[in-house]
Design a protein around this motif. Structure first.
Motif, PDB file in Angstrom:
ATOM      1  N   ARG A   1     -88.361  16.096 -67.314  1.00 14.99           N
ATOM      2  CA  ARG A   1     -88.451  16.873 -66.016  1.00 14.99           C
ATOM      3  C   ARG A   1     -87.884  15.726 -64.723  1.00 14.99           C
ATOM      4  NH1 ARG A   1     -94.509  17.941 -64.979  1.00 14.99           N
ATOM      5  NH2 ARG A   1     -93.958  19.014 -62.892  1.00 14.99           N
ATOM      6  N   PRO A   2     -87.658  16.042 -63.065  1.00 12.23           N
ATOM      7  CA  PRO A   2     -87.574  15.345 -62.619  1.00 12.23           C
ATOM      8  C   PRO A   2     -88.892  14.558 -62.401  1.00 12.23           C
ATOM      9  CG  PRO A   2     -86.252  17.320 -62.028  1.00 12.23           C
ATOM     10  CD  PRO A   2     -88.065  17.397 -62.825  1.00 12.23           C
ATOM     11  N   ARG A   3     -88.456  12.931 -61.809  1.00 12.98           N
ATOM     12  CA  ARG A   3     -89.862  12.065 -61.293  1.00 12.98           C
ATOM     13  C   ARG A   3     -88.870  11.269 -60.655  1.00 12.98           C
ATOM     14  NH1 ARG A   3     -90.951  13.667 -67.383  1.00 12.98           N
ATOM     15  NH2 ARG A   3     -93.557  13.834 -67.046  1.00 12.98           N
ATOM     16  N   ARG A   4     -88.496  11.519 -59.748  1.00 14.01           N
ATOM     17  CA  ARG A   4     -87.564  10.352 -58.688  1.00 14.01           C
ATOM     18  C   ARG A   4     -88.836  10.006 -57.034  1.00 14.01           C
ATOM     19  NH1 ARG A   4     -84.540  15.177 -56.097  1.00 14.01           N
ATOM     20  NH2 ARG A   4     -87.292  16.323 -55.822  1.00 14.01           N
ATOM     21  N   SER A   5     -89.995  10.520 -56.824  1.00  7.67           N
ATOM     22  CA  SER A   5     -90.642   9.596 -56.201  1.00  7.67           C
ATOM     23  C   SER A   5     -92.203  10.094 -56.835  1.00  7.67           C
ATOM     24  CB  SER A   5     -90.146  11.152 -55.005  1.00  7.67           C
ATOM     25  OG  SER A   5     -90.536  11.851 -55.084  1.00  7.67           O
ATOM     26  N   VAL A   6     -93.281   8.679 -56.628  1.00  3.62           N
ATOM     27  CA  VAL A   6     -94.485   8.819 -57.341  1.00  3.62           C
ATOM     28  C   VAL A   6     -95.256   8.452 -56.400  1.00  3.62           C
ATOM     29  CG1 VAL A   6     -95.616   8.613 -59.033  1.00  3.62           C
ATOM     30  CG2 VAL A   6     -93.155   9.184 -59.549  1.00  3.62           C
ATOM     31  N   LEU A   7     -96.142   9.310 -55.509  1.00  2.00           N
ATOM     32  CA  LEU A   7     -96.392   8.924 -53.944  1.00  2.00           C
ATOM     33  C   LEU A   7     -98.022   8.995 -54.676  1.00  2.00           C
ATOM     34  CD1 LEU A   7     -96.465   8.466 -51.601  1.00  2.00           C
ATOM     35  CD2 LEU A   7     -97.316  11.326 -51.030  1.00  2.00           C
ATOM     36  N   TYR A   8     -98.555   7.438 -54.587  1.00  2.58           N
ATOM     37  CA  TYR A   8     -99.926   7.239 -53.764  1.00  2.58           C
ATOM     38  C   TYR A   8    -101.317   8.310 -52.485  1.00  2.58           C
ATOM     39  CZ  TYR A   8     -99.448   3.299 -57.234  1.00  2.58           C
ATOM     40  OH  TYR A   8     -98.780   2.308 -58.457  1.00  2.58           O
ATOM     41  N   MET A   9    -101.729   8.145 -53.623  1.00  3.91           N
ATOM     42  CA  MET A   9    -102.246   8.701 -52.769  1.00  3.91           C
ATOM     43  C   MET A   9    -103.997   8.559 -53.077  1.00  3.91           C
ATOM     44  SD  MET A   9    -100.550  10.482 -50.537  1.00  3.91           S
ATOM     45  CE  MET A   9    -101.338  12.052 -49.245  1.00  3.91           C
ATOM     46  N   PRO A  10    -105.228   8.550 -51.527  1.00  2.00           N
ATOM     47  CA  PRO A  10    -105.912   7.765 -51.530  1.00  2.00           C
ATOM     48  C   PRO A  10    -106.912   9.142 -52.270  1.00  2.00           C
ATOM     49  CG  PRO A  10    -105.190   7.896 -49.199  1.00  2.00           C
ATOM     50  CD  PRO A  10    -103.944   7.431 -50.151  1.00  2.00           C
ATOM     51  N   ALA A  11    -107.991   9.298 -53.429  1.00  2.00           N
ATOM     52  CA  ALA A  11    -108.542  10.394 -53.657  1.00  2.00           C
ATOM     53  C   ALA A  11    -109.746  10.478 -53.075  1.00  2.00           C
ATOM     54  CB  ALA A  11    -109.079  10.212 -55.282  1.00  2.00           C
ATOM     55  N   ALA A  12    -110.370   8.903 -52.193  1.00  4.88           N
ATOM     56  CA  ALA A  12    -111.131   9.449 -51.226  1.00  4.88           C
ATOM     57  C   ALA A  12    -111.015   9.913 -49.838  1.00  4.88           C
ATOM     58  CB  ALA A  12    -111.894   7.893 -51.437  1.00  4.88           C
ATOM     59  N   ASN A  13    -110.347  10.157 -49.491  1.00  5.29           N
ATOM     60  CA  ASN A  13    -109.256  10.654 -48.787  1.00  5.29           C
ATOM     61  C   ASN A  13    -108.985  12.419 -48.628  1.00  5.29           C
ATOM     62  OD1 ASN A  13    -108.405  11.729 -46.362  1.00  5.29           O
ATOM     63  ND2 ASN A  13    -107.799   9.164 -45.538  1.00  5.29           N
ATOM     64  N   ALA A  14    -110.892  13.189 -48.429  1.00  9.07           N
ATOM     65  CA  ALA A  14    -110.183  14.911 -48.634  1.00  9.07           C
ATOM     66  C   ALA A  14    -109.303  15.929 -47.757  1.00  9.07           C
ATOM     67  CB  ALA A  14    -111.246  15.336 -48.546  1.00  9.07           C
ATOM     68  N   ARG A  15    -108.507  14.786 -46.661  1.00 10.19           N
ATOM     69  CA  ARG A  15    -107.336  15.325 -45.990  1.00 10.19           C
ATOM     70  C   ARG A  15    -106.221  14.645 -46.295  1.00 10.19           C
ATOM     71  NH1 ARG A  15    -106.795  13.248 -39.321  1.00 10.19           N
ATOM     72  NH2 ARG A  15    -104.673  14.378 -39.371  1.00 10.19           N
ATOM     73  N   ALA A  16    -105.938  13.754 -47.136  1.00  6.33           N
ATOM     74  CA  ALA A  16    -104.847  13.284 -47.628  1.00  6.33           C
ATOM     75  C   ALA A  16    -104.410  13.951 -48.663  1.00  6.33           C
ATOM     76  CB  ALA A  16    -105.450  11.392 -48.227  1.00  6.33           C
ATOM     77  N   LEU A  17    -105.111  14.853 -49.911  1.00  7.24           N
ATOM     78  CA  LEU A  17    -105.490  15.415 -50.697  1.00  7.24           C
ATOM     79  C   LEU A  17    -105.523  16.769 -50.408  1.00  7.24           C
ATOM     80  CD1 LEU A  17    -108.740  14.325 -53.237  1.00  7.24           C
ATOM     81  CD2 LEU A  17    -106.067  13.589 -53.720  1.00  7.24           C
ATOM     82  N   GLU A  18    -105.384  16.669 -49.081  1.00  6.16           N
ATOM     83  CA  GLU A  18    -104.939  18.210 -48.840  1.00  6.16           C
ATOM     84  C   GLU A  18    -103.181  18.865 -48.117  1.00  6.16           C
ATOM     85  OE1 GLU A  18    -105.533  22.584 -48.096  1.00  6.16           O
ATOM     86  OE2 GLU A  18    -106.811  21.173 -49.180  1.00  6.16           O
ATOM     87  N   LYS A  19    -102.694  17.863 -47.426  1.00  5.10           N
ATOM     88  CA  LYS A  19    -101.951  16.954 -46.840  1.00  5.10           C
ATOM     89  C   LYS A  19    -101.135  16.396 -47.946  1.00  5.10           C
ATOM     90  CE  LYS A  19     -99.448  13.687 -43.993  1.00  5.10           C
ATOM     91  NZ  LYS A  19     -98.835  12.826 -43.364  1.00  5.10           N
ATOM     92  N   ALA A  20    -101.105  16.876 -49.363  1.00  3.15           N
ATOM     93  CA  ALA A  20    -100.610  16.243 -50.985  1.00  3.15           C
ATOM     94  C   ALA A  20     -99.889  17.566 -51.131  1.00  3.15           C
ATOM     95  CB  ALA A  20    -101.364  15.584 -51.479  1.00  3.15           C
ATOM     96  N   LYS A  21    -100.383  18.473 -50.809  1.00  6.66           N
ATOM     97  CA  LYS A  21    -100.520  19.690 -51.708  1.00  6.66           C
ATOM     98  C   LYS A  21     -98.880  20.056 -50.909  1.00  6.66           C
ATOM     99  CE  LYS A  21    -104.787  21.386 -52.083  1.00  6.66           C
ATOM    100  NZ  LYS A  21    -105.571  22.318 -51.314  1.00  6.66           N
ATOM    101  N   GLY A  22     -98.308  19.174 -49.417  1.00  5.97           N
ATOM    102  CA  GLY A  22     -97.493  19.581 -48.875  1.00  5.97           C
ATOM    103  C   GLY A  22     -96.109  19.207 -49.258  1.00  5.97           C
ATOM    104  N   ILE A  23     -96.422  18.082 -49.294  1.00  7.11           N
ATOM    105  CA  ILE A  23     -95.112  16.903 -49.063  1.00  7.11           C
ATOM    106  C   ILE A  23     -94.274  16.667 -50.258  1.00  7.11           C
ATOM    107  CG2 ILE A  23     -94.949  14.023 -49.365  1.00  7.11           C
ATOM    108  CD1 ILE A  23     -98.211  13.926 -48.289  1.00  7.11           C
ATOM    109  N   ASP A  24     -93.331  17.113 -50.228  1.00  5.62           N
ATOM    110  CA  ASP A  24     -92.249  17.111 -51.274  1.00  5.62           C
ATOM    111  C   ASP A  24     -92.289  15.488 -52.460  1.00  5.62           C
ATOM    112  OD1 ASP A  24     -89.265  18.494 -52.317  1.00  5.62           O
ATOM    113  OD2 ASP A  24     -88.052  17.751 -51.598  1.00  5.62           O
ATOM    114  N   ALA A  25     -93.048  15.285 -52.225  1.00  3.00           N
ATOM    115  CA  ALA A  25     -93.190  14.359 -53.826  1.00  3.00           C
ATOM    116  C   ALA A  25     -92.963  15.160 -55.328  1.00  3.00           C
ATOM    117  CB  ALA A  25     -94.225  13.041 -53.947  1.00  3.00           C
ATOM    118  N   ASP A  26     -92.011  14.429 -56.105  1.00  6.81           N
ATOM    119  CA  ASP A  26     -92.360  14.911 -57.928  1.00  6.81           C
ATOM    120  C   ASP A  26     -93.105  15.146 -58.014  1.00  6.81           C
ATOM    121  OD1 ASP A  26     -89.358  16.060 -57.726  1.00  6.81           O
ATOM    122  OD2 ASP A  26     -88.897  14.007 -58.182  1.00  6.81           O
ATOM    123  N   ALA A  27     -94.165  13.960 -58.204  1.00  5.36           N
ATOM    124  CA  ALA A  27     -95.441  13.200 -58.757  1.00  5.36           C
ATOM    125  C   ALA A  27     -96.304  12.926 -57.688  1.00  5.36           C
ATOM    126  CB  ALA A  27     -95.826  12.485 -59.745  1.00  5.36           C
TER     127      ALA A  27
END
Length: 294
Positions: A12-38
């Motif tokens: 599978r493509p794995r070009r972009s792998v974005l760290y997201m702080p798991a303590a930040n609920a807003r960041a976790l929600e935002k990640a659903k719309g970010i075009d990162a491969d992982a």
């Protein structure tokens, strides 16, 4: 030596792998719309000690939610020598992410301890270990780390690597390139994915592009990222361009024609073509097709 995990690097493509702080609920929600491969739901550096348990719950709920579409979901646990590491791995394994990301891996013994916890959690073999190489011991033992049976990727931890080596991260990363290259060789020998390290200066788009291109030219499969603004440029740099794909298709067509005609030599646009160029062309086209399916 044949690759230990020959399918890891190609599935599978794995070009972009974005760290997201798991303590930040807003960041976790935002990640659903970010075009990162992982995505790496982070329980380690991005989380304060008093937020570790909440972050663990948030990361595992996100990984098990089925709400992130095509994105490959992983969880970065704390090291096993911390108060949180063991429970991180046990809980993450039960959530069945694509991988647990383990920081500061020194050798195969560290991975064996993680694998034992994953088995205890009920995780299947589908949950791999992404081993972060960021210490002198990790660099020295890169071959055994990459070759460990549950390793799915090696991840360059360039910030800690520079700290541990007492090196300065220069614009061209000349101080780190030899160590990055040795880890990349280990990954290629074992047949696993290799991710370049993060770029810290979010505002420096030109600097990021240059380092991203350097990693792609070295042969890394993708790059770990710390900000959503880095995803688009990273995807572009690690994707085959339209011109490259056109040339690759010409290479395959010309080589197939030469084989059919019994010719052992073929040239395309003045370049001598061999089997290795055809293999490279086919790999690029497979990657482009997988990206297009998104």
């Amino acid at each position: 030596m044949s690759p230990a995990n020959p399918s890891e690097a190609a599935d599978r493509p794995r070009r972009s792998v974005l760290y997201m702080p798991a303590a930040n609920a807003r960041a976790l929600e935002k990640a659903k719309g970010i075009d990162a491969d992982a995505l790496i739901f982070d329980l380690e550096d991005a989380v304060a000690p008093d937020a570790k348990e909440a972050a663990r719950h948030g990361a595992c709920a996100a990984a098990a939610s089925g709400e992130y579409g095509y994105r490959e979901l992983t969880i970065r646990c704390n090291s096993l020598d911390t108060p949180w590491g063991r429970e991180d791995v046990l809980t993450a394994g039960a959530a069945a992410p694509s991988a647990v990301v383990i920081p500061k891996v020194s050798g195969a013994a560290d991975l064996a301890a993680v694998a034992e916890l994953l088995e205890a959690s009920g995780a299947t073999d589908a949950t791999r270990i992404w081993a972060m190489i960021e210490t002198p011991a990790g660099i020295a033992n890169a071959r055994e780390i990459a070759a460990f049976e549950r390793t799915g990727a090696v991840v360059m931890g360039t910030n800690d690597m520079a700290k541990e080596l007492r090196a300065t991260i220069t614009a061209d990363r000349a101080t780190l390139v030899p160590h990055l290259a040795s880890c990349l060789v280990a990954a290629r020998e074992a047949g696993v994915v290799a991710f370049d390290g993060v770029y810290n200066d979010i505002a420096n788009a030109d600097g990021f592009a240059a380092v991203c291109l350097q990693g792609a030219q070295m042969g890394f499969d993708g790059k770990t990222l710390i900000h959503p603004s880095q995803v688009g440029p990273c995807n572009d740099i690690f994707s085959p361009s339209l011109d490259e794909l056109e040339f690759h298709r010409k290479v395959i067509a010309a080589f197939d024609e030469a084989v059919a005609d019994g010719r052992g030599v073929v040239t395309v646009e003045g370049r001598m073509i061999e089997n290795l160029h055809v293999d490279e062309a086919r790999r690029a086209i497979v990657l482009a097709e997988a990206i297009a399916e998104r």
